[in-house]
Design a protein around this motif. Structure first.
Motif, PDB file in Angstrom:
ATOM      1  N   PHE A   1       0.845  -1.196   0.000  1.00  0.00           N
ATOM      2  CA  PHE A   1       0.000   0.000   0.000  1.00  0.00           C
ATOM      3  C   PHE A   1       0.880   1.245   0.000  1.00  0.00           C
ATOM      4  CE2 PHE A   1       0.289  -1.501   4.431  1.00  0.00           C
ATOM      5  CZ  PHE A   1       0.751  -0.377   5.097  1.00  0.00           C
ATOM      6  N   ASP A   2       0.259   2.373  -0.346  1.00  0.00           N
ATOM      7  CA  ASP A   2       0.976   3.648  -0.415  1.00  0.00           C
ATOM      8  C   ASP A   2       1.347   4.143   0.975  1.00  0.00           C
ATOM      9  OD1 ASP A   2       0.716   3.641  -3.157  1.00  0.00           O
ATOM     10  OD2 ASP A   2      -1.019   4.987  -3.180  1.00  0.00           O
ATOM     11  N   VAL A   3       2.498   4.814   1.046  1.00  0.00           N
ATOM     12  CA  VAL A   3       3.019   5.362   2.300  1.00  0.00           C
ATOM     13  C   VAL A   3       3.498   6.781   2.041  1.00  0.00           C
ATOM     14  CG1 VAL A   3       4.888   5.173   3.999  1.00  0.00           C
ATOM     15  CG2 VAL A   3       3.741   3.114   3.193  1.00  0.00           C
ATOM     16  N   ARG A   4       3.219   7.661   3.003  1.00  0.00           N
ATOM     17  CA  ARG A   4       3.717   9.038   2.956  1.00  0.00           C
ATOM     18  C   ARG A   4       4.506   9.305   4.232  1.00  0.00           C
ATOM     19  NH1 ARG A   4       2.524  13.825   0.370  1.00  0.00           N
ATOM     20  NH2 ARG A   4       0.860  12.796  -0.776  1.00  0.00           N
ATOM     21  N   LEU A   5       5.777   9.683   4.050  1.00  0.00           N
ATOM     22  CA  LEU A   5       6.597  10.080   5.191  1.00  0.00           C
ATOM     23  C   LEU A   5       6.499  11.587   5.319  1.00  0.00           C
ATOM     24  CD1 LEU A   5       9.816   7.919   4.638  1.00  0.00           C
ATOM     25  CD2 LEU A   5       7.661   7.301   5.749  1.00  0.00           C
ATOM     26  N   GLY A   6       6.066  12.034   6.492  1.00  0.00           N
ATOM     27  CA  GLY A   6       5.877  13.453   6.734  1.00  0.00           C
ATOM     28  C   GLY A   6       7.079  14.080   7.418  1.00  0.00           C
ATOM     29  N   GLY A   7       6.803  15.020   8.296  1.00  0.00           N
ATOM     30  CA  GLY A   7       7.850  15.803   8.941  1.00  0.00           C
ATOM     31  C   GLY A   7       8.651  15.034   9.969  1.00  0.00           C
ATOM     32  N   LEU A   8       9.592  15.752  10.550  1.00  0.00           N
ATOM     33  CA  LEU A   8      10.476  15.181  11.565  1.00  0.00           C
ATOM     34  C   LEU A   8       9.768  15.103  12.907  1.00  0.00           C
ATOM     35  CD1 LEU A   8      13.695  17.229  10.713  1.00  0.00           C
ATOM     36  CD2 LEU A   8      13.168  14.865  10.032  1.00  0.00           C
ATOM     37  N   VAL A   9      10.144  14.113  13.687  1.00  0.00           N
ATOM     38  CA  VAL A   9       9.660  13.980  15.053  1.00  0.00           C
ATOM     39  C   VAL A   9      10.856  13.600  15.925  1.00  0.00           C
ATOM     40  CG1 VAL A   9       9.005  11.540  14.782  1.00  0.00           C
ATOM     41  CG2 VAL A   9       7.902  12.920  16.552  1.00  0.00           C
ATOM     42  N   VAL A  10      10.862  14.119  17.144  1.00  0.00           N
ATOM     43  CA  VAL A  10      11.922  13.836  18.099  1.00  0.00           C
ATOM     44  C   VAL A  10      11.301  13.086  19.270  1.00  0.00           C
ATOM     45  CG1 VAL A  10      13.619  14.874  19.670  1.00  0.00           C
ATOM     46  CG2 VAL A  10      13.218  15.891  17.412  1.00  0.00           C
TER      47      VAL A  10
ATOM     48  N   THR B   1      15.015  20.915   4.107  1.00  0.00           N
ATOM     49  CA  THR B   1      14.735  20.106   2.925  1.00  0.00           C
ATOM     50  C   THR B   1      13.669  19.046   3.174  1.00  0.00           C
ATOM     51  OG1 THR B   1      16.512  18.582   3.506  1.00  0.00           O
ATOM     52  CG2 THR B   1      17.081  20.410   2.030  1.00  0.00           C
ATOM     53  N   THR B   2      12.986  19.155   4.287  1.00  0.00           N
ATOM     54  CA  THR B   2      12.016  18.124   4.634  1.00  0.00           C
ATOM     55  C   THR B   2      10.673  18.382   3.962  1.00  0.00           C
ATOM     56  OG1 THR B   2      13.075  17.858   6.777  1.00  0.00           O
ATOM     57  CG2 THR B   2      10.893  16.915   6.533  1.00  0.00           C
ATOM     58  N   GLU B   3      10.472  17.682   2.859  1.00  0.00           N
ATOM     59  CA  GLU B   3       9.147  17.667   2.254  1.00  0.00           C
ATOM     60  C   GLU B   3       8.666  16.236   2.318  1.00  0.00           C
ATOM     61  OE1 GLU B   3      10.294  17.642  -2.370  1.00  0.00           O
ATOM     62  OE2 GLU B   3      10.546  19.569  -1.387  1.00  0.00           O
ATOM     63  N   ASP B   4       7.354  16.046   2.219  1.00  0.00           N
ATOM     64  CA  ASP B   4       6.828  14.695   2.307  1.00  0.00           C
ATOM     65  C   ASP B   4       7.452  13.808   1.235  1.00  0.00           C
ATOM     66  OD1 ASP B   4       5.257  15.639   4.338  1.00  0.00           O
ATOM     67  OD2 ASP B   4       3.344  15.226   3.357  1.00  0.00           O
ATOM     68  N   LEU B   5       7.697  12.572   1.608  1.00  0.00           N
ATOM     69  CA  LEU B   5       8.220  11.554   0.701  1.00  0.00           C
ATOM     70  C   LEU B   5       7.112  10.530   0.481  1.00  0.00           C
ATOM     71  CD1 LEU B   5      11.684  11.001   2.440  1.00  0.00           C
ATOM     72  CD2 LEU B   5      11.186  12.478   0.473  1.00  0.00           C
ATOM     73  N   VAL B   6       6.841  10.208  -0.772  1.00  0.00           N
ATOM     74  CA  VAL B   6       5.717   9.326  -1.090  1.00  0.00           C
ATOM     75  C   VAL B   6       6.218   8.095  -1.830  1.00  0.00           C
ATOM     76  CG1 VAL B   6       3.499   9.175  -2.292  1.00  0.00           C
ATOM     77  CG2 VAL B   6       4.180  11.327  -1.219  1.00  0.00           C
TER      78      VAL B   6
END
Length: 168
Positions: free
Chosen positions: A67-76, A143-148
């Motif tokens: 299935f499709d996955v979207r990686l969003g922003g950074l998390v700590v 440079t963090t944009e969503d990765l799909v």
């Protein structure tokens, strides 16, 4: 020792995450890039347990379809040390798979991956100091944009035996 089920990413997402690992390493910051083991690759953990039932190990318990996955922003993530990761945007497919994995693993599941407590993510770096975490966020945030892409494979990782295999 860790027993887990993890989603592996398509080659485009895998490469994009590895570029972020390399960016951190090139800046002399902790990064998953430093772990050279063959099994070390970008992944989304969907279950962690003290032991896995045999029907999870052989794939009988949980059916998996890519299935499709979207990686969003950074998390700590805090704690004794800091972990930096990319959030995974929850989808119905991801949440459904997680719920089915929890049901299959049952009482062996570790608490922090329970319903309502799980934060789906892809780890970029572990064991950062607060100063390193700040530097890493500054470095990657421009440079963090969503990765799909897609989650293509469900694998089992046996941390005790140090081996992996596809399930489902």
């Amino acid at each position: 020792m860790v027993q887990s089920a993890e989603l592996l990413l398509d080659s485009g997402l895998d490469s994009a995450v590895r570029r972020e690992w390399a960016t951190l390493s090139d800046a002399d910051l902790p990064s998953q890039n430093r772990h050279r083991g063959e099994s070390n690759r970008p992944h989304i953990t969907v279950a962690v347990a003290s032991s896995m039932p045999e029907d999870v190990n052989d794939g009988a318990a949980v059916r998996f379809d890519p299935f499709d996955v979207r990686l969003g922003g950074l998390v700590v993530f805090g704690g004794r040390t800091i972990t930096l990761a990319r959030l995974v945007v929850p989808t119905c497919e991801l949440l459904d798979l997680h719920a089915r994995m929890l049901e299959a693993v049952g009482e062996h599941s570790l608490d922090h991956l329970g319903l309502g407590r799980w934060t789906p993510h892809v780890t970029l770096a572990r064991r950062l100091t607060p100063e390193e975490a700040g530097n890493a966020v500054r470095l990657l945030s421009g440079t963090t944009e969503d990765l799909v892409g897609s989650a293509l494979t469900l694998r089992r990782w046996d941390g005790e035996a140090k081996r992996e295999w596809r399930i489902g």
